[in-house]
Design a protein around this motif. Sequence first.
Motif, PDB file in Angstrom:
ATOM      1  N   GLY A  27       0.803  -1.215   0.000  1.00  0.00           N
ATOM      2  CA  GLY A  27       0.000   0.000   0.000  1.00  0.00           C
ATOM      3  C   GLY A  27       0.838   1.269   0.000  1.00  0.00           C
ATOM      4  O   GLY A  27       2.015   1.268   0.389  1.00  0.00           O
ATOM      5  N   CYS A  75       0.881   3.747   1.893  1.00  0.00           N
ATOM      6  CA  CYS A  75       1.335   4.261   3.190  1.00  0.00           C
ATOM      7  C   CYS A  75       2.710   3.719   3.559  1.00  0.00           C
ATOM      8  O   CYS A  75       3.367   4.259   4.454  1.00  0.00           O
ATOM      9  N   SER A 107      -8.402  -0.164   4.707  1.00  0.00           N
ATOM     10  CA  SER A 107      -8.970   0.487   3.530  1.00  0.00           C
ATOM     11  C   SER A 107      -7.953   1.390   2.857  1.00  0.00           C
ATOM     12  O   SER A 107      -7.090   1.989   3.508  1.00  0.00           O
ATOM     13  N   ALA A 108      -8.072   1.479   1.540  1.00  0.00           N
ATOM     14  CA  ALA A 108      -7.448   2.563   0.783  1.00  0.00           C
ATOM     15  C   ALA A 108      -8.451   3.709   0.753  1.00  0.00           C
ATOM     16  O   ALA A 108      -9.664   3.486   0.751  1.00  0.00           O
ATOM     17  N   TYR A 151      -6.639  10.508   2.248  1.00  0.00           N
ATOM     18  CA  TYR A 151      -5.218  10.152   2.310  1.00  0.00           C
ATOM     19  C   TYR A 151      -4.376  11.355   2.727  1.00  0.00           C
ATOM     20  O   TYR A 151      -3.404  11.221   3.459  1.00  0.00           O
ATOM     21  N   CYS A 168      -2.662   8.390   6.723  1.00  0.00           N
ATOM     22  CA  CYS A 168      -2.283   6.995   6.967  1.00  0.00           C
ATOM     23  C   CYS A 168      -2.397   6.667   8.456  1.00  0.00           C
ATOM     24  O   CYS A 168      -1.913   7.420   9.307  1.00  0.00           O
ATOM     25  N   THR A 199      -4.659   2.289   5.278  1.00  0.00           N
ATOM     26  CA  THR A 199      -3.313   1.774   5.015  1.00  0.00           C
ATOM     27  C   THR A 199      -2.859   1.982   3.579  1.00  0.00           C
ATOM     28  O   THR A 199      -1.757   1.575   3.210  1.00  0.00           O
ATOM     29  N   ASP A 200      -3.681   2.651   2.756  1.00  0.00           N
ATOM     30  CA  ASP A 200      -3.344   2.749   1.337  1.00  0.00           C
ATOM     31  C   ASP A 200      -4.087   3.931   0.716  1.00  0.00           C
ATOM     32  O   ASP A 200      -5.014   4.495   1.321  1.00  0.00           O
ATOM     33  N   HIS A 201      -3.676   4.302  -0.483  1.00  0.00           N
ATOM     34  CA  HIS A 201      -4.361   5.327  -1.268  1.00  0.00           C
ATOM     35  C   HIS A 201      -4.970   4.670  -2.495  1.00  0.00           C
ATOM     36  O   HIS A 201      -4.361   3.796  -3.116  1.00  0.00           O
ATOM     37  N   GLY A 202      -6.185   5.084  -2.840  1.00  0.00           N
ATOM     38  CA  GLY A 202      -6.827   4.550  -4.025  1.00  0.00           C
ATOM     39  C   GLY A 202      -8.118   5.284  -4.324  1.00  0.00           C
ATOM     40  O   GLY A 202      -8.765   5.806  -3.419  1.00  0.00           O
TER      41      GLY A 202
END
Length: 251
Positions: free
Chosen positions: A47, A49, A64-65, A70, A76, A100-103
């Motif tokens: 991810g 982060c 989740s992203a 973000y 994060c 925990t992620d970007h999307g």
Amino acid sequence: MEFSLKHKICFLCIMVLLPALCTSQGTFTSSRATYYGSPDCYGTPTGACGYGEYGRTVNDGQVSAVARLYRDGTGCGACYQVRCSDPQHCSSDGLNAVVTDHGEGDRTDFIFSRRAYAKLASNPAAAERLFAYGVVEIEYRRIPCRFAGNNVVVKVHENSKFPGYLAIVIQYVAGQYDITAVELWQEDAQQWRVMRRAYGAVWDTTNPTSGAIIVRILLSGSAGLKLVQSNKAIPGDWKAGVSYETDIQLN
């Protein structure tokens, strides 16, 4: 042993803006959510982060992203309560997820692991229906993170190269905080050294002190700024990929 003038100005801006930001906390915001596939229904270790395996399994894989939440990596580790709005298939409480992620999806704020997405449903049969929908209407609010029995952990990122380049990721930040700055105590110069946010939750510096490393973290939250310091140092012979537990415990 103070932060630079530049950082003080940034902190002042936060203090001015924080009350306005906090007025929305506790209030649900309408949005949409979807999910991403993974072999074991947990999160992804790759991810944005930079959490690695922690980003896959923290919070029992309910991760989740996010898109706009973000916030260039500041978001994060934030925790959110998310619930969907279909009374026939959705549970009343929804789930508590860790970012925990970007999307970005189809006008979505959250892209959940399959394990998290299933928690939106009121029962397993309803979960199958939500998976068939693909995207659901949701509402969300930020909540304090809770990691029972865990102190804050500093992990030396795998990209670190001893002794000239040190990158760290700070894990198990309980409560409702954003990490605003990270500093290392430079023993040879007797001063604090500000780390750079490399990306996501990863902070780095070149040529760190050659001895044991003391870390302090500036946090911003609903009650304002909080400065925490660990007297349990990263050892001078630190190794990439190894996690070091601090004596910092947040709530």
